[in-house]
Design a protein around this motif. Structure first.
Motif, short mmCIF file in Angstrom:
data_model
loop_
_atom_site.label_atom_id
_atom_site.label_comp_id
_atom_site.label_asym_id
_atom_site.label_seq_id
_atom_site.Cartn_x
_atom_site.Cartn_y
_atom_site.Cartn_z
N SER A 203 -53.00 -158.74 -114.30
CA SER A 203 -53.15 -157.55 -115.12
C SER A 203 -51.93 -156.52 -114.61
O SER A 203 -51.91 -156.56 -113.41
N GLU A 204 -51.49 -155.83 -115.31
CA GLU A 204 -50.48 -154.61 -115.08
C GLU A 204 -51.15 -153.67 -114.02
O GLU A 204 -50.48 -153.43 -113.01
N THR A 205 -52.37 -153.23 -114.27
CA THR A 205 -52.99 -152.59 -113.19
C THR A 205 -52.75 -153.13 -111.50
O THR A 205 -52.49 -152.55 -110.56
N ILE A 206 -53.11 -154.37 -111.48
CA ILE A 206 -53.37 -154.92 -110.27
C ILE A 206 -52.03 -155.39 -109.87
O ILE A 206 -51.79 -155.18 -108.60
N LYS A 207 -50.96 -155.47 -110.68
CA LYS A 207 -49.41 -155.77 -110.39
C LYS A 207 -49.19 -154.93 -109.45
O LYS A 207 -48.35 -155.05 -108.32
N ASN A 208 -49.55 -153.61 -109.65
CA ASN A 208 -48.86 -152.29 -109.00
C ASN A 208 -49.44 -152.29 -107.63
O ASN A 208 -48.84 -151.53 -106.72
N HIS A 209 -50.35 -153.26 -107.42
CA HIS A 209 -50.90 -152.81 -105.94
C HIS A 209 -50.56 -154.32 -105.10
O HIS A 209 -51.25 -154.61 -103.90
N ILE A 210 -49.51 -155.07 -105.62
CA ILE A 210 -49.09 -156.16 -105.11
C ILE A 210 -47.91 -155.89 -103.89
O ILE A 210 -46.96 -155.36 -104.45
N ASP A 211 -48.34 -156.18 -102.76
CA ASP A 211 -47.24 -156.03 -101.75
C ASP A 211 -46.17 -157.05 -101.87
O ASP A 211 -44.71 -156.73 -101.80
N ILE A 212 -46.49 -158.20 -101.83
CA ILE A 212 -45.45 -159.29 -102.01
C ILE A 212 -45.61 -160.34 -103.01
O ILE A 212 -46.41 -161.13 -103.03
N PRO A 213 -44.79 -160.11 -104.36
CA PRO A 213 -44.87 -161.17 -105.28
C PRO A 213 -44.33 -162.43 -104.68
O PRO A 213 -43.18 -162.69 -104.29
N ILE A 214 -44.84 -163.48 -105.13
CA ILE A 214 -44.37 -164.74 -104.80
C ILE A 214 -44.57 -165.57 -106.14
O ILE A 214 -45.31 -165.65 -107.06
N THR A 215 -43.48 -166.74 -106.11
CA THR A 215 -43.42 -167.69 -107.21
C THR A 215 -43.24 -168.99 -106.69
O THR A 215 -42.55 -169.22 -105.60
N ILE A 216 -43.91 -170.14 -107.28
CA ILE A 216 -43.58 -171.41 -107.01
C ILE A 216 -42.33 -171.96 -107.41
O ILE A 216 -42.22 -171.77 -109.02
#
Lengths: 242, 242
Positions: A203-216
């Motif tokens: 969710s958008e709210t949680i996205k703001n608290h992610i330090d390192i976005p990762i993608t497979i």
């Protein structure tokens, strides 16, 4: 033998509200019950089994152990083909260990996915699965079945994820479709790994608290991965790089 | 409008025998149907949709496009909450590509696992999923749903696995509980990855044909992993080491 009242009570525990009110939940089948006897015997309230169920129950157990008919078992089971035994358990204990990695679930809805992720956590020795309040109840019968007993060895906690992140100094990794390439990026020796809802992701709210976005990294055409398989690839990569 | 006869015919395709006899299968919901229109339009026989379904269908399509009521949709659907549209499709084409890695399934039974593995194959650009004849039918409605459209881009073939291995020079990797540590062992740039049945793993017959037994290292206590998550960790590791 089992009374009509008891049958009604056990069936009522199929509802989340009743499970919370009574602090009880139901597990089914040999695998789930045998693992409960091994791992959390003090949390078993009662066992109902057909004559086919064999287990060397020690005499010093505190729970009741009742033989019933297959017809009675069918009445209290949620399975189309009930498997020999059912147990009523009290809410599980908190495990007093904390692993280097934790999993956070932001609104997982499918019971099969939820149970599979708890089983995956158990395989990698992850002590805690932290869930947003919208995440499916971990005592839902289909979740329990999919954990294959892992529920006895992993703490599943429902809380506000943002507050949880703030009260922790661990780096927060999030599985997103536009992040750093998981296979190439440097991974820390500890952290919280966030997995999002099946349809909408994190969710958008949680996205703001992610330090390192990762993608497979993707080599083919599928638009996305099932959330439990995505979690599996991420955890596998973290542990491989350890 | 849809005739009673046609309703009966579409419902009959829920049975594997009928699907084989007619060379047809049914897909449900916007995601699955839209991906079929995009990827395999020449294999669509007919579409039945409610007024809510919007798609800019080009005039040059060969399939029939029929508006029906929600009540009619409910009659032909296998879902409790049908989603706007259903399509009848002809057996899918063979894709004329061969990837470096293939997946072989030895008796997977759960439709959700099967669909999730096909979706995983699609993500990693794996062209073929080779199945033993005991493996669940890939045109089963629950399998199709779990592929999320990946079925249009992955060849699923049912054959005798032993003959298939013999006719191929590729190294055969098998996911076993007692093999080489997946994270440490050297992995080749091509190969067949074998995943076994949910309860029993890889059968004895197939075990004899595995060149490199591999095991996902365990850090916790779970006895085993769900087969789709095990496959995900294995593929992730192969592609990471590429």
């Amino acid at each position: 033998m089992i009374s009509k009242n008891r049958i009604r009570f056990i069936k009522s525990l199929q509802q989340k509200k009743q499970r919370i009110e009574n602090g009880l939940f139901v597990i089914e089948g040999e695998k789930m019950v045998n693992e409960a006897i091994e791992w959390v015997p003090q949390h078993i309230d009662s066992i109902y089994h057909t004559s086919e169920y064999k287990n060397e129950i020690k005499n010093d157990n505190t729970f009741s152990f009742n033989e019933i008919t297959l017809q009675e078992l069918k009445e209290i089971s949620t399975l189309t083909t009930p498997n020999k035994v059912i147990a009523i358990c009290r809410k599980l204990p908190t495990i007093d260990i904390k692993s280097n990695y934790l999993i956070a679930l932001d609104g997982i809805q499918d019971p099969g996915n939820m149970g599979t992720i708890i089983r995956l956590a158990d395989w990698f020795g992850i002590s805690h699965v932290i869930c947003s309040k919208e995440t499916v109840d971990c005592y839902n019968p289909k979740v329990l079945q999919a954990t294959m007993g892992a529920i006895y060895r992993v703490n599943v906690i429902y809380t506000d994820l943002v507050s949880f992140f703030k009260n922790n100094s661990l780096p927060v990794y999030g599985a997103l479709l536009e992040g750093e390439n998981l296979f190439n990026c440097e991974l820390k020796k500890n952290g919280i790994i966030v997995l999002g809802n099946e349809g909408n992701g994190i969710s958008e709210t949680i996205k703001n608290h992610i330090d390192i976005p990762i993608t497979i990294p993707k080599y083919g055409h599928a638009e996305s991965l099932n959330v439990a398989t995505a979690g599996a690839i991420i955890l596998g990569t973290f542990f491989q790089k350890l």
